[in-house]
Scaffold this motif. Sequence first.
Motif, short mmCIF file in Angstrom:
data_model
loop_
_atom_site.label_atom_id
_atom_site.label_comp_id
_atom_site.label_asym_id
_atom_site.label_seq_id
_atom_site.Cartn_x
_atom_site.Cartn_y
_atom_site.Cartn_z
N LEU A 157 0.83 -1.20 0.00
CA LEU A 157 0.00 0.00 0.00
C LEU A 157 0.87 1.26 0.00
N ASP A 158 1.94 1.25 0.81
CA ASP A 158 2.79 2.44 0.88
C ASP A 158 3.48 2.72 -0.45
N ASN A 161 0.88 3.84 -2.94
CA ASN A 161 0.41 5.20 -2.67
C ASN A 161 1.46 6.25 -3.00
N GLU A 202 -8.39 -2.84 0.38
CA GLU A 202 -7.69 -1.72 -0.25
C GLU A 202 -6.64 -2.24 -1.23
N HIS A 206 -6.66 -1.39 -5.22
CA HIS A 206 -5.72 -0.31 -5.56
C HIS A 206 -5.29 -0.41 -7.02
#
Lengths: 671, 267
Positions: A157-158, A161, A202, A206
């Motif tokens: 996720l990091d 993002n 998520e 994504h």
Amino acid sequence: MARIGVFVCHCGENISATVDVKKVAEAASRIPGVAHSVEYKYMCSDPGQQMIRNAIREKNLTGVVVAACSPRMHEPTFRRACAEAGLNPFLCEMANIREHCSWVHEKSEATTHKAFDIVRTLVAKVKRNKALLPIKVPVTKTALVLGGGIAGIQASLDIANSGHKVILVEKEPSIGGHMSQLSETFPTLDCSQCILTPRMVEVAQHPNITLHSYSELESMDGFIGNFKVRIRKKARSLDEKLCTGCGLCVQKCPSKKISSEFDAGLGLRPAIYVPFPQAVPNKPVIDREHCTYYRTGKCRLCEKICPTQAIRFDQEDEIIEADIGAVVVATGFDIKHGDFFPEYGYGKYKDVIDGLQFERLASASGPTLGEIRRPSDGQVPQTVVFVACAGSRDPAKGIEYCSKICCMYTAKHAMLYKHKVHHGKPFVFYMDIRAGGKMYEEFVRRAMEEDGVQYIRSRVSRIYERGGKLVVKGADTLLGSRPLEIEADLVVLATAGVAQAGAEQLAQRLHVSFDAHKFYAEAHPKLRPVETNTAGIFLAGACQAPKDIPESVAQASGAAAKVAILFSQSELVREPLIAVVDRQAPPLYSSCVGCFLCQPSCPYQAIEKEEIRDRDGQLIKTIAKVNPGLCQGCGTCVALCRTKSIDIQGFSHEQVYAEVLALLNRGEDNV
Amino acid sequence: MEDLRNKARELLAAKAVQVVVGYGRGTGASRRAVFIQSAAEAGELLFDNACRQNLAVYLMKPEVRKLGKMALVAIPATLRTILQLASENQIQDLELLALVPDASGAVTQLATFAAIEAHVVLQDNDLSAAEKGELQKYEIMGMEQRRQFWEEHFSRCLKCYACRAACPLCYCSRCTVECNQPQWIPVPAHDLGNLEWNIMRAMHLAGRCINCGDCSRACPVGIPLHLLNQKLISEVYTHFNSRSGMAAKADHAMSTFKPNDAEDFIR
């Protein structure tokens, strides 16, 4: 004629306390070719570096030897200083008179002699150094994350993002890892699934993340910024695009009595299954080992019942190839199972279970729907013994380390038990309580003081059955080692956290190193905790050592930041310390005879074939060529080459030979 | 013998090959290599028990190679050499013919590496009983005894490099002993230089030597060089279950990196 500058550092008193640095500098000034030799208290300080820069300019130095610490410490510092003064950085060498001399010897004449000998060898080497140019390589801005537990999810996720593509590979049918199996989490007792599943969704949604579940890394080649990976997507036996996840097949599957991995063996699942209802992706998989059709050739009930005709019995594993710039390894851990504790009857008595099994008993989604009922007869246990350190901190069992999470989850287990069985009696056998962490000590205190969990400082010598009870034998070491027996209905062992099975094979595929317990090794235990020794491969979570959730998440974000830093540049600069095959004047062209025995010796597949042709295009000779992007400078090919046709730049035969000869031929030029 | 000569005549007449490298009359009862370039000369060819030289050595000599396509009269060691050289990328398939005479004098012609491989697996490639016996005698010596044994032998070495010239696998265009920047091996024939040269020669053949024995036969001072090679052959076979010269595409025991190697020095 060489004009070498020698700069001897005191390193405060680290060197000068045992080595006579003035003598070393003075003796070095008498070595032929040395044009400048000085000593200074801190060479790495700004005035120290300025001395080097000034000397290079004023005395036209052709090479620099800094006699100070290990090159791992300050070689980049001094090479940069040289470059600033216009000297090629690879004409600067470090003579390590600290780690290799002053730190390991007492103050004596001999210590000073040795320091000078080290300086002398490096002067001999640096005279033969050649100016080298750094290698530039492009960066593929896609990251591969291995493992879809909480660490892998966080890292994915990091990175995603921060605007980069991520390929997340999970070997199980669903992401979520061990955290998805947990009931509540310490020290706040919030529900594990409730905080995890939104993250899982998520990941699935994504736009920058491609998820390959039920997949494993098949192979990896290449180097930082330019890895090539092959991912084996195991056959789910269904078309994921058609499957809607309705679950009809799971309900109708006739072979329902298969031990559930997700429920740690305490529950049952069918042959076509989704590990748990909140799985991501929420698509079933057929367990071919247990499926009636694969075993007997008959059944195909799921195929008949599927409303979208998504079942594919003949599906084969698929190999997906991808170009990758960086890898985050987040493959997690496992706990000790099996016959590791014969003295505790683990595996023999149904009611001796491990921590993960207790999590499933306490979980609302578990086989007992959150009621604490023991596996043997489904009764609510009245007395439960929790054994912390089952295997951990036990050199006799081969596990010297502390598994770190057990103290906390044992307190949590005892507390959860007490919350669910109010009149129950929980006992915890412990060695020490290690509750370092925010609100951790308070949590353990709460278990002891508010929830009445009885803590006994004792190791457990034996557990055996007597009259339907499990007798736990120990000795209360806080009460004069008084022997102690507790009759329990259920025993929970906090078994040691260990590396995943297959951790070693994966390490070999990735070329990363691991410790004696097969946990992956970080590049530096303090200062580079998320890097491995292989550039471009980072670590997150419990694959490096047992870790709790906050630590895993923090490290995952750290690894993601490292990946983002790497991807913030369009080109990478690598040190040119790589192997090269020699070229010579005709008629030899190269001393390489093209036997290519070096080719299979290269762990990085960096050796290629090169054809030497004349101006008419006629083939003269085929020789070896080292791909500068792939070569890691390990030197294996150099050692094997019979004709000595391969050299490592910066560590050539000529340089190393000169170093050795300088040591052997002690001339007049001594201290 | 007549079979062999006829075969040579036939090949040369049909221009299937340009040269037949075989055995001819040498001094006394010995045999030496002959290079037959026309059908008329084929009568010079001989084949008997005295034919022991490994003629594959000429495959790597540029002056012989430039004569054109070659047919080699081959004994078992010669066939192993051909496969070993192929595995080291020194010769290509179909570049040569092997003529293998059997005890009755009949000749088998092998035109491809695959045919040679099929022939080699059927022959006995292990050390002979006599060789094993000699090796055992060597192996029962202690370390100190072995050192003395070799020091005595190497003290007679003249550094004539006949062993190198006779060896079909010593084909480097620039031998390490001729490197002088740096000078790895001292040039003079003194004890240290002799020891270094002979150890280097043996080590460069570790996992490669196909045990033809020509190094020992070439040595003018009778150093039992084959013992070093045979010891290495038996070590490589014991530890890696590998024998050189068995296939044209082979894993080289001493130079293949395997991630699952039992040793953990390179990981």
